[in-house]
Design a protein around this motif. Structure first.
Motif, mmCIF file in Angstrom:
data_model
loop_
_atom_site.group_PDB
_atom_site.id
_atom_site.type_symbol
_atom_site.label_atom_id
_atom_site.label_comp_id
_atom_site.label_asym_id
_atom_site.label_seq_id
_atom_site.Cartn_x
_atom_site.Cartn_y
_atom_site.Cartn_z
ATOM 1 N N CYS A 57 0.806 -1.226 0.000
ATOM 2 C CA CYS A 57 0.000 0.000 0.000
ATOM 3 C C CYS A 57 0.836 1.272 0.000
ATOM 4 O O CYS A 57 0.290 2.379 0.099
ATOM 5 N N LEU A 58 2.143 1.126 -0.107
ATOM 6 C CA LEU A 58 3.032 2.288 -0.053
ATOM 7 C C LEU A 58 2.716 3.295 -1.146
ATOM 8 O O LEU A 58 2.659 4.499 -0.889
ATOM 9 N N ARG A 59 2.467 2.827 -2.349
ATOM 10 C CA ARG A 59 2.206 3.732 -3.477
ATOM 11 C C ARG A 59 0.817 4.359 -3.398
ATOM 12 O O ARG A 59 0.644 5.546 -3.632
ATOM 13 N N SER A 60 -0.195 3.527 -3.104
ATOM 14 C CA SER A 60 -1.563 4.023 -3.080
ATOM 15 C C SER A 60 -2.460 3.037 -2.348
ATOM 16 O O SER A 60 -2.297 1.827 -2.487
ATOM 17 N N TRP A 61 -3.436 3.563 -1.595
ATOM 18 C CA TRP A 61 -4.376 2.695 -0.884
ATOM 19 C C TRP A 61 -5.268 1.927 -1.853
ATOM 20 O O TRP A 61 -5.780 0.857 -1.508
ATOM 21 N N CYS A 62 -5.438 2.441 -3.068
ATOM 22 C CA CYS A 62 -6.333 1.776 -4.021
ATOM 23 C C CYS A 62 -5.571 1.140 -5.184
ATOM 24 O O CYS A 62 -6.161 0.847 -6.224
ATOM 25 N N SER A 63 -4.271 0.898 -4.983
ATOM 26 C CA SER A 63 -3.514 0.187 -6.016
ATOM 27 C C SER A 63 -3.946 -1.277 -6.013
ATOM 28 O O SER A 63 -4.485 -1.791 -5.026
ATOM 29 N N GLU A 64 -3.719 -1.938 -7.122
ATOM 30 C CA GLU A 64 -4.110 -3.350 -7.230
ATOM 31 C C GLU A 64 -3.424 -4.194 -6.150
ATOM 32 O O GLU A 64 -4.046 -5.057 -5.528
ATOM 33 N N LYS A 65 -2.136 -3.941 -5.903
ATOM 34 C CA LYS A 65 -1.394 -4.697 -4.885
ATOM 35 C C LYS A 65 -1.970 -4.473 -3.493
ATOM 36 O O LYS A 65 -2.122 -5.408 -2.713
ATOM 37 N N CYS A 66 -2.291 -3.237 -3.172
ATOM 38 C CA CYS A 66 -2.828 -2.917 -1.853
ATOM 39 C C CYS A 66 -4.197 -3.571 -1.651
ATOM 40 O O CYS A 66 -4.455 -4.195 -0.622
ATOM 41 N N LEU A 67 -5.065 -3.430 -2.629
ATOM 42 C CA LEU A 67 -6.409 -3.996 -2.505
ATOM 43 C C LEU A 67 -6.365 -5.519 -2.463
ATOM 44 O O LEU A 67 -7.137 -6.145 -1.738
ATOM 45 N N SER A 68 -5.447 -6.103 -3.208
ATOM 46 C CA SER A 68 -5.308 -7.554 -3.202
ATOM 47 C C SER A 68 -4.882 -8.045 -1.820
ATOM 48 O O SER A 68 -5.365 -9.074 -1.343
ATOM 49 N N CYS A 69 -3.998 -7.324 -1.184
ATOM 50 C CA CYS A 69 -3.554 -7.687 0.160
ATOM 51 C C CYS A 69 -4.668 -7.461 1.188
ATOM 52 O O CYS A 69 -4.976 -8.339 1.980
ATOM 53 N N SER A 70 -5.266 -6.303 1.160
ATOM 54 C CA SER A 70 -6.261 -5.963 2.188
ATOM 55 C C SER A 70 -7.565 -6.722 2.029
ATOM 56 O O SER A 70 -8.302 -6.881 3.000
ATOM 57 N N GLU A 71 -7.863 -7.232 0.840
ATOM 58 C CA GLU A 71 -9.117 -7.965 0.653
ATOM 59 C C GLU A 71 -9.152 -9.263 1.448
ATOM 60 O O GLU A 71 -10.209 -9.843 1.650
ATOM 61 N N ASN A 72 -7.993 -9.705 1.925
ATOM 62 C CA ASN A 72 -7.957 -10.905 2.767
ATOM 63 C C ASN A 72 -8.771 -10.722 4.044
ATOM 64 O O ASN A 72 -9.192 -11.705 4.651
ATOM 65 N N PHE A 73 -8.990 -9.479 4.455
ATOM 66 C CA PHE A 73 -9.735 -9.213 5.690
ATOM 67 C C PHE A 73 -11.214 -8.926 5.419
ATOM 68 O O PHE A 73 -12.001 -8.815 6.347
ATOM 69 N N PHE A 74 -11.631 -8.805 4.157
ATOM 70 C CA PHE A 74 -13.022 -8.473 3.822
ATOM 71 C C PHE A 74 -14.043 -9.422 4.453
ATOM 72 O O PHE A 74 -15.085 -8.969 4.921
#
Length: 183
Positions: free
Chosen positions: A134-151
């Motif tokens: 998420c360093l680059r952006s909270w809505c980058s593909e990498k960030c969302l892919s990581c954070s979706e594990n908690f959805f």
């Protein structure tokens, strides 16, 4: 209603009572695993069905307020507002601050602090597990892919599926290509 609630949980109290009474007589790893299952995991299941009502923190009013904000990655979308609140809710040395996040989200969206806490836990998960992504952006593909594990935990906590974020780095890349083509 109180009696009906107790009746639904009565089998669990019986199991927990037996487990606690047996604890001194059960030794080793097997006894420990059985105690954990009977006293911690089993109370979440009644007749094979997960108890969801006790876990849901959001009211119908909370859900309506959240759904009104909508999905996406725009600053005024629900995911955008949660990201904005998240940015001001952590520090390198202090970690994640639930109280700051909840104060921000309840003010911006008009939801209860209990409901906001479901989303704060997701922010804390991302803070602890997705920093690099998420360093680059909270809505980058990498960030969302990581954070979706908690959805799934958020859905279980809220009792509904919240508006989802959309990937913004593809939008930015598309915009950059259009600007270059126009030049």
């Amino acid at each position: 209603l109180k009696h009906a609630t107790f009746a639904a949980f009565a089998p669990l109290f019986a199991v927990a009572t037996v487990a606690v009474a047996m604890a001194p007589f059960t030794a080793g790893l097997f006894g420990c695993v059985c105690w954990v299952f009977l006293c911690i995991l089993a109370p979440k299941v009644v007749d094979g069905t997960r108890i969801k009502a006790a876990l849901q923190e959001c009211t119908a009013g909370d859900q309506a307020a959240i759904q009104r904000q909508g999905p996406g990655s725009a600053a005024d979308s629900f995911p955008g507002l949660t990201a904005e609140c998240g940015k001001s809710s952590w520090s390198v040395f202090g970690g994640w601050k639930h109280d700051k996040f909840n104060a921000c989200l309840t003010r911006k969206v008009g939801i209860s602090s209990g409901c906001s806490q479901c989303f704060s836990r997701a922010g804390e998960y991302s803070f602890k597990n997705c920093k690099a992504a998420c360093l680059r952006s909270w809505c980058s593909e990498k960030c969302l892919s990581c954070s979706e594990n908690f959805f799934p935990q958020v859905t279980e906590c809220t009792g509904f599926e919240a508006p989802e974020p959309s990937v913004c780095d593809k939008q930015a890349a598309s915009s950059a290509v259009l600007v270059q083509l126009a030049a």
